[in-house]
Design a protein around this motif. Structure first.
Motif, mmCIF file in Angstrom:
data_model
loop_
_atom_site.group_PDB
_atom_site.id
_atom_site.type_symbol
_atom_site.label_atom_id
_atom_site.label_comp_id
_atom_site.label_asym_id
_atom_site.label_seq_id
_atom_site.Cartn_x
_atom_site.Cartn_y
_atom_site.Cartn_z
ATOM 1 N N ALA A 60 0.832 -1.201 0.000
ATOM 2 C CA ALA A 60 0.000 0.000 0.000
ATOM 3 C C ALA A 60 0.864 1.247 0.000
ATOM 4 N N GLY A 61 1.923 1.242 0.809
ATOM 5 C CA GLY A 61 2.821 2.391 0.848
ATOM 6 C C GLY A 61 3.452 2.650 -0.500
ATOM 7 N N LYS A 62 3.856 1.574 -1.174
ATOM 8 C CA LYS A 62 4.488 1.697 -2.488
ATOM 9 C C LYS A 62 3.517 2.267 -3.517
ATOM 10 N N GLU A 63 2.308 1.734 -3.504
ATOM 11 C CA GLU A 63 1.314 2.164 -4.493
ATOM 12 C C GLU A 63 0.819 3.590 -4.242
ATOM 13 N N LEU A 64 0.637 3.934 -2.953
ATOM 14 C CA LEU A 64 0.037 5.220 -2.609
ATOM 15 C C LEU A 64 1.059 6.321 -2.346
ATOM 16 N N GLY A 65 2.350 5.975 -2.394
ATOM 17 C CA GLY A 65 3.390 6.982 -2.235
ATOM 18 C C GLY A 65 3.561 7.495 -0.826
ATOM 19 N N VAL A 66 3.422 6.595 0.168
ATOM 20 C CA VAL A 66 3.601 6.992 1.558
ATOM 21 C C VAL A 66 4.661 6.093 2.190
ATOM 22 N N ASP A 67 5.552 6.685 2.990
ATOM 23 C CA ASP A 67 6.574 5.907 3.685
ATOM 24 C C ASP A 67 5.912 5.049 4.769
ATOM 25 N N VAL A 68 6.254 3.779 4.805
ATOM 26 C CA VAL A 68 5.675 2.857 5.780
ATOM 27 C C VAL A 68 6.785 2.173 6.553
ATOM 28 N N ASN A 69 6.733 2.276 7.865
ATOM 29 C CA ASN A 69 7.710 1.620 8.724
ATOM 30 C C ASN A 69 6.988 0.568 9.555
ATOM 31 N N VAL A 70 7.349 -0.706 9.369
ATOM 32 C CA VAL A 70 6.679 -1.804 10.062
ATOM 33 C C VAL A 70 7.624 -2.423 11.088
ATOM 34 N N VAL A 71 7.173 -2.513 12.339
ATOM 35 C CA VAL A 71 7.967 -3.122 13.410
ATOM 36 C C VAL A 71 7.087 -4.062 14.209
ATOM 37 N N GLY A 72 7.725 -4.937 14.987
ATOM 38 C CA GLY A 72 6.991 -5.857 15.836
ATOM 39 C C GLY A 72 7.931 -6.549 16.798
ATOM 40 N N PRO A 73 7.440 -6.975 17.968
ATOM 41 C CA PRO A 73 8.262 -7.662 18.968
ATOM 42 C C PRO A 73 8.754 -9.024 18.485
ATOM 43 N N ASN A 74 9.591 -9.646 19.297
ATOM 44 C CA ASN A 74 10.124 -10.966 18.964
ATOM 45 C C ASN A 74 9.060 -12.050 19.028
ATOM 46 N N ALA A 75 8.044 -11.839 19.869
ATOM 47 C CA ALA A 75 6.967 -12.820 20.015
ATOM 48 C C ALA A 75 5.695 -12.099 20.449
ATOM 49 N N GLU A 76 4.534 -12.732 20.229
ATOM 50 C CA GLU A 76 3.261 -12.122 20.588
ATOM 51 C C GLU A 76 3.131 -11.913 22.098
ATOM 52 N N SER A 77 3.862 -12.695 22.863
ATOM 53 C CA SER A 77 3.796 -12.583 24.319
ATOM 54 C C SER A 77 4.604 -11.406 24.874
ATOM 55 N N GLU A 78 5.410 -10.763 24.019
ATOM 56 C CA GLU A 78 6.251 -9.639 24.455
ATOM 57 C C GLU A 78 5.442 -8.343 24.461
ATOM 58 N N VAL A 79 4.527 -8.246 25.413
ATOM 59 C CA VAL A 79 3.598 -7.116 25.471
ATOM 60 C C VAL A 79 4.315 -5.803 25.752
ATOM 61 N N MET A 80 5.216 -5.787 26.710
ATOM 62 C CA MET A 80 5.916 -4.547 27.053
ATOM 63 C C MET A 80 6.829 -4.095 25.923
ATOM 64 N N GLN A 81 7.406 -5.044 25.210
ATOM 65 C CA GLN A 81 8.243 -4.682 24.058
ATOM 66 C C GLN A 81 7.400 -3.981 23.005
ATOM 67 N N GLN A 82 6.167 -4.441 22.819
ATOM 68 C CA GLN A 82 5.302 -3.782 21.846
ATOM 69 C C GLN A 82 4.950 -2.361 22.290
ATOM 70 N N ILE A 83 4.667 -2.179 23.565
ATOM 71 C CA ILE A 83 4.358 -0.840 24.078
ATOM 72 C C ILE A 83 5.547 0.094 23.872
ATOM 73 N N ASN A 84 6.747 -0.403 24.129
ATOM 74 C CA ASN A 84 7.949 0.413 23.905
ATOM 75 C C ASN A 84 8.088 0.789 22.435
ATOM 76 N N MET A 85 7.735 -0.134 21.548
ATOM 77 C CA MET A 85 7.806 0.145 20.113
ATOM 78 C C MET A 85 6.778 1.197 19.699
ATOM 79 N N ILE A 86 5.583 1.117 20.285
ATOM 80 C CA ILE A 86 4.550 2.125 20.000
ATOM 81 C C ILE A 86 5.047 3.510 20.404
ATOM 82 N N GLU A 87 5.604 3.605 21.611
ATOM 83 C CA GLU A 87 6.109 4.892 22.102
ATOM 84 C C GLU A 87 7.266 5.395 21.250
ATOM 85 N N ASP A 88 8.121 4.473 20.810
ATOM 86 C CA ASP A 88 9.256 4.849 19.964
ATOM 87 C C ASP A 88 8.776 5.382 18.619
#
Length: 317
Positions: A60-88
């Motif tokens: 979608a980013g490529k087609e619509l001309g918008v920069d897209v940055n995708v990140v995610g924790p090492n595992a679904e159980s890493e809840v605090m890591q995801q929160i840190n990524m959201i804040e970052d």
């Protein structure tokens, strides 16, 4: 019981070149933020399902001309890591934030503190400032899985349910839907155990269940990784057990074609990622976005697994 394969609609509409470029793995975002950028925070990037979400977002980013940055924790159980990524990601001032919350209640404070449009995909949360939720009706997906499994069994047969991590509302809803459908069909549910959406844990969980219930005839799993783990456990015992998964991953579809996994209720992860970025851009522009966008489900069995596999391979290049 078959439904039209919606997953092949919106996604295939993307031009070939844009699709391939979006899934190539090339860096899609400068990471510098700004109104022309969308940050996407997923539950993890370590499983095929979330790779499909990432592929859709980047296409979608490529087609619509918008920069897209995708990140995610090492595992679904890493809840605090995801929160840190959201804040970052928010600290980089993107134009919008797209999130699939691992534990919805836990991420609410971070998301409500955002001063940019917030869109949720795959898993909903009670976030006051969210623009929309894009995803599967998980209860409906579970019901379809329960109905599919029941159609392969006899009334009174014993079945088991394998759920995801505790607090994962998406997998919880699938189990609820499957349980209702199986009970209505007259199946006897003899076990319901969590396996944290992990294949290895599912093997162990299923081995323990089989020690008490060796006469089980069917299993519904809240995701495909767990379904494949369950399958390995029953095969090791030489048992004929119908196993239904959820998600429609490439490995699961290949297993169906090989005559092993009985079926899967396929979500549309690629479409979730694509629609997440597309509607984030609409929100950035101040345009109206629907409050709820259903990405739909498809019932995959051996009859239509080849078509599904061809699509999955096309977005994995």
């Amino acid at each position: 019981m078959k439904k039209k394969l919606k997953v092949f609609g919106a996604a295939v509409a993307v031009s070939c070149m844009a699709l391939i470029a979006g899934c190539s793995g090339d860096k899609e975002a400068s990471g510098g933020g700004g109104k022309g950028s969308v940050s996407v925070v997923l539950k993890t990037l370590s499983s095929p399902y979330w790779k499909y979400v990432e592929a859709g977002a980047k296409a979608a980013g490529k087609e619509l001309g918008v920069d897209v940055n995708v990140v995610g924790p090492n595992a679904e159980s890493e809840v605090m890591q995801q929160i840190n990524m959201i804040e970052d990601q928010l600290s980089q001032s993107p134009g919008a934030l797209v999130v699939s919350p691992s534990q919805p209640d836990t991420v609410v404070p971070a998301l409500e503190a955002a001063n940019v449009p917030v869109l949720l995909i795959d898993t909903d949360a009670d976030v006051k400032n969210k623009i929309t939720f894009i995803g599967t009706e998980n209860y409906e997906a579970g019901q379809e899985g329960g109905k599919l499994l029941a159609s392969m069994l006899q009334k009174g047969d014993k079945v088991a349910l394998i759920s995801g991590a505790l607090g994962n509302t998406a997998t919880d809803e699938r189990i609820k839907g499957a349980k209702e459908a199986l009970k209505e069909a007259g199946m006897e549910i003899v076990a319901e155990q969590p396996a944290d959406s992990d294949k290895t844990k599912a093997i162990s969980v299923m081995e323990n269940i089989l020690q008490k219930h060796s006469d089980i005839k069917g299993v519904f799993s809240a995701n495909d990784d767990m379904a494949l783990g369950v399958l390995r456990a029953v095969e090791a015992k030489g048992l004929d057990v119908k196993v239904i998964g959820t998600d429609g991953t490439k490995e699961a579809v290949e297993s169906i074609l090989a005559g092993k996994l009985a079926g899967t209720i396929a979500q549309s992860p690629y479409d979730m990622g694509y629609e997440g970025v597309k509607n984030a851009l609409e929100a950035i522009k101040g345009k109206k976005v629907e409050k709820r966008i259903n990405s739909g489900v498809d019932i995959i069995t051996k009859e239509n697994a080849e078509e599904k596999l061809e699509f999955l391979e096309s977005i994995s290049k």
